[in-house]
Design a protein around this motif. Structure first.
Motif, short mmCIF file in Angstrom:
data_model
loop_
_atom_site.label_atom_id
_atom_site.label_comp_id
_atom_site.label_asym_id
_atom_site.label_seq_id
_atom_site.Cartn_x
_atom_site.Cartn_y
_atom_site.Cartn_z
N SER A 61 137.88 123.18 38.69
CA SER A 61 139.20 123.38 39.30
C SER A 61 139.78 124.73 38.92
O SER A 61 140.36 125.43 39.76
CB SER A 61 140.15 122.26 38.90
OG SER A 61 140.31 122.20 37.50
N ASN A 62 139.63 125.12 37.66
CA ASN A 62 140.17 126.41 37.23
C ASN A 62 139.33 127.57 37.75
O ASN A 62 139.88 128.64 38.04
CB ASN A 62 140.25 126.46 35.70
CG ASN A 62 141.45 125.74 35.16
OD1 ASN A 62 142.54 126.31 35.05
ND2 ASN A 62 141.29 124.47 34.83
N LEU A 63 138.03 127.37 37.87
CA LEU A 63 137.17 128.44 38.38
C LEU A 63 137.52 128.77 39.83
O LEU A 63 137.58 129.95 40.21
CB LEU A 63 135.71 128.02 38.28
CG LEU A 63 134.67 129.08 38.70
CD1 LEU A 63 134.77 130.30 37.81
CD2 LEU A 63 133.27 128.49 38.67
N LEU A 64 137.78 127.75 40.62
CA LEU A 64 138.15 127.99 42.02
C LEU A 64 139.46 128.76 42.12
O LEU A 64 139.57 129.71 42.89
CB LEU A 64 138.26 126.64 42.75
CG LEU A 64 136.96 125.87 42.96
CD1 LEU A 64 137.24 124.50 43.57
CD2 LEU A 64 136.00 126.65 43.84
N LEU A 65 140.46 128.36 41.32
CA LEU A 65 141.74 129.06 41.32
C LEU A 65 141.59 130.49 40.82
O LEU A 65 142.17 131.43 41.38
CB LEU A 65 142.75 128.31 40.43
CG LEU A 65 143.45 127.10 41.03
CD1 LEU A 65 144.21 126.34 39.96
CD2 LEU A 65 144.40 127.52 42.14
N ALA A 66 140.79 130.65 39.76
CA ALA A 66 140.62 131.98 39.16
C ALA A 66 139.93 132.94 40.13
O ALA A 66 140.34 134.09 40.28
CB ALA A 66 139.82 131.86 37.87
N LEU A 67 138.88 132.47 40.79
CA LEU A 67 138.15 133.34 41.72
C LEU A 67 138.98 133.68 42.95
O LEU A 67 138.96 134.82 43.43
CB LEU A 67 136.84 132.67 42.13
CG LEU A 67 135.78 132.54 41.04
CD1 LEU A 67 134.56 131.80 41.54
CD2 LEU A 67 135.38 133.91 40.49
#
Length: 531
Positions: A380-386
């Motif tokens: 979930s955080n990787l998607l937001l970060a990218l």
């Protein structure tokens, strides 16, 4: 009466007191030993340090979007002017609201590149951010070491994991923002904070980091007030603590800051006082927008925590009592910032590492669902970060590349004298730090009125009230710029001016999927062609 005396006498068991003192001694010795141990320069395994640095370097290159103007205008633009003697300083510098201590860090980098004759525009853009990335990595390692010292390796591992996969930390930590450096220094100070009572060796160290954070951004002291109060209340020799620790550290750091500002301002200026007076006492930050008092509680804090929020709440019920002061510091900071009308996500960024301590405790105490929770947080955080780092609001950085190309051919620059006018909300883009050549550039200005004139309207607002009228009035055949840059939402309103003066669209850049107000989904570059 005899029973009462015995109860009072034995209330503090001497054996327990000795054990507690030994516990404190072991903890502090363990922490201080990190500095000279064979576990690496930063109190952790060298492999952990290298891995963290590698992650933050990748983090740096995967953030290619803009966030807020201050990441350029309060650091890189000032540093560029300090070293190369041309550029633009915002009104905050002419009014003495900002200090030169933080820009000096980047000016030093610029000066080294200049001496080595490596001051290309790409290195001027990326080397400062890589330096910021390195400091962020060291802060991550320090956070791990702190929890490892206070708790155990298992809990420290999960706190470290939560810190690395936090989308907002990923989004902010490599940016050249004062808030990013404030957060780094907060973690450094936290590492030396005496959680188990007083400890003379660490007092001056954590106070030094707090003082540095205060110099860079005076509001940094907010998060530390509860911790300072607790430390002071536990001090048996309070006057000695103030005289031998607080006063010397304060005088040294503030003195250095005053001297730096005296050199670059050309006069004595106490910028920290001016900053607090403008933003807190006069609350003039409302000129740049205001929000409801509850905004940080209902939007700001939940957004920066993201999917960590349920784990933070869970961790609040699990952490030992010694961490309650961190919880108080978090909500105290949010409460104080809520009293100010002007609010931004980044203002409460320094409490995010503190929140990771609670999130890590939550994950460490999960049993059956630990791996699933970790996978959920990571994805979930990787998607937001990218998305936020590679896509959202990238146009205002991409638009600087065509301007850089105007500078490549010096003969063309001298013959045609290109000039650029940004018809955008003020400070939407970086400036000379991202072109590194004295091409003529101008943007719509928006300094606040400090005289109390209620009818004051800045240049940017005047333009957007009637764009076509402003262009016809302010520009004529001798003043027409060679390039106009603006958001797509403005195009329809100024078509007559563009067509009448032979402007042709040459570049169309994507900016955001969420256009709002004066900010459009794309950025257009129009070039004036000869008849």
């Amino acid at each position: 009466m005899e029973k009462i005396k015995k109860r009072i006498f034995f209330r503090s068991d001497p054996t327990e007191t000795v054990k507690l003192r030994k516990r404190k001694s072991v903890l502090y010795s363990k922490r201080d030993a990190h500095l000279g141990s064979g576990e690496g320069l930063f109190g952790a395994s060298i492999y952990l340090v290298l891995f963290t640095v590698a992650v933050r370097v990748v983090n740096c290159f995967l953030v290619q979007t803009s966030f807020v103007p201050d990441e350029y205008w309060q650091s890189l633009e000032v540093a560029h002017r300090m070293v190369f003697n041309y550029g633009y300083l915002t009104w905050e510098w002419t009014e003495g609201l900002r200090g030169y201590s933080y820009p000096l860090f980047f000016a030093t980098i610029y000066k080294i590149l200049h001496i080595l004759k490596k001051d290309t525009v790409q290195l001027l853009i990326w080397v400062p951010r890589l330096a910021q990335s390195l400091l962020s990595a060291l802060a991550d390692v320090r956070l791990y070491c702190l929890v490892n010292t206070l708790e155990n390796a298992e809990t420290a591992k999960w706190v470290y994991f939560c810190q690395l996969c936090s989308w907002f930390t990923w989004y902010c930590c490599t940016r050249t923002l004062t808030n990013s450096m404030e957060t780094i220094l907060t973690v450094f100070a936290l590492y030396y904070y005496p959680f188990h009572g007083t400890h003379k060796k660490s007092s001056s160290k954590y106070l030094m980091w707090i003082a540095l954070a205060f110099i860079i951004r005076p509001t940094a002291v907010t998060v530390w007030l509860p911790l300072l109060f607790l430390n002071f209340s536990k001090e048996s020799e309070k006057i000695n603590f103030v005289i031998h620790h607080c006063v010397p550290v304060g005088f040294k750091i503030l003195g250095i800051s005053l001297i730096i500002d005296r050199v670059f301002f050309g006069k004595w200026v106490l910028v920290q006082l001016n900053f607090l007076q403008f933003n807190v006492l006069q609350n003039l930050g409302t000129f740049y927008g205001s929000h409801a008092w509850h905004w940080y509680f209902t939007q700001g804090f939940p957004v920066i925590l993201g999917t960590h929020l349920p784990f933070f709440i869970h961790g609040c019920f699990l952490t030992p009592k010694r961490y309650h002061v961190l919880l108080i510091a978090i909500f105290w900071t949010i409460l104080i910032h809520s009293l100010l009308s002007h609010k931004e996500f980044r203002f409460i960024y320094p409490v995010l590492p503190l929140c990771m301590v609670f999130c890590g405790h939550s994950l460490a105490n999960l049993k059956k669902w630990k791996k699933a929770a970790a996978a959920f947080l990571l994805v979930s955080n990787l998607l937001l970060a990218l998305y936020s780092g590679l896509i959202h609001q990238r146009g205002t950085l991409d638009v600087m590349k065509p301007i850089q190309e105007l500078c490549l051919n010096e003969s063309t620059l001298k013959e045609t004298e290109p000039s650029v006018l940004f018809l955008m909300p003020c400070h939407s883009t970086p400036f000379y730090s991202h072109t590194h050549c004295p091409v003529k550039m101008r943007f719509l200005e928006c300094p606040p009125d400090l005289t109390g004139n209620k009818s004051y309207i800045d240049e940017a607002d005047v333009f957007f009230m009637a764009p076509l009228n402003w262009l016809n009035r302010e520009l004529n055949q001798t003043l027409l710029p060679s390039h106009l840059i603006f958001f797509s939402v403005l195009e329809e309103e100024i078509v007559p001016f563009l067509a009448g003066n032979n402007y042709v669209k040459t570049t169309d850049l994507f900016h955001t999927h969420f256009p709002e107000g004066r900010v459009g989904s794309h950025i257009y570059i129009y070039e004036r062609k000869s008849k």
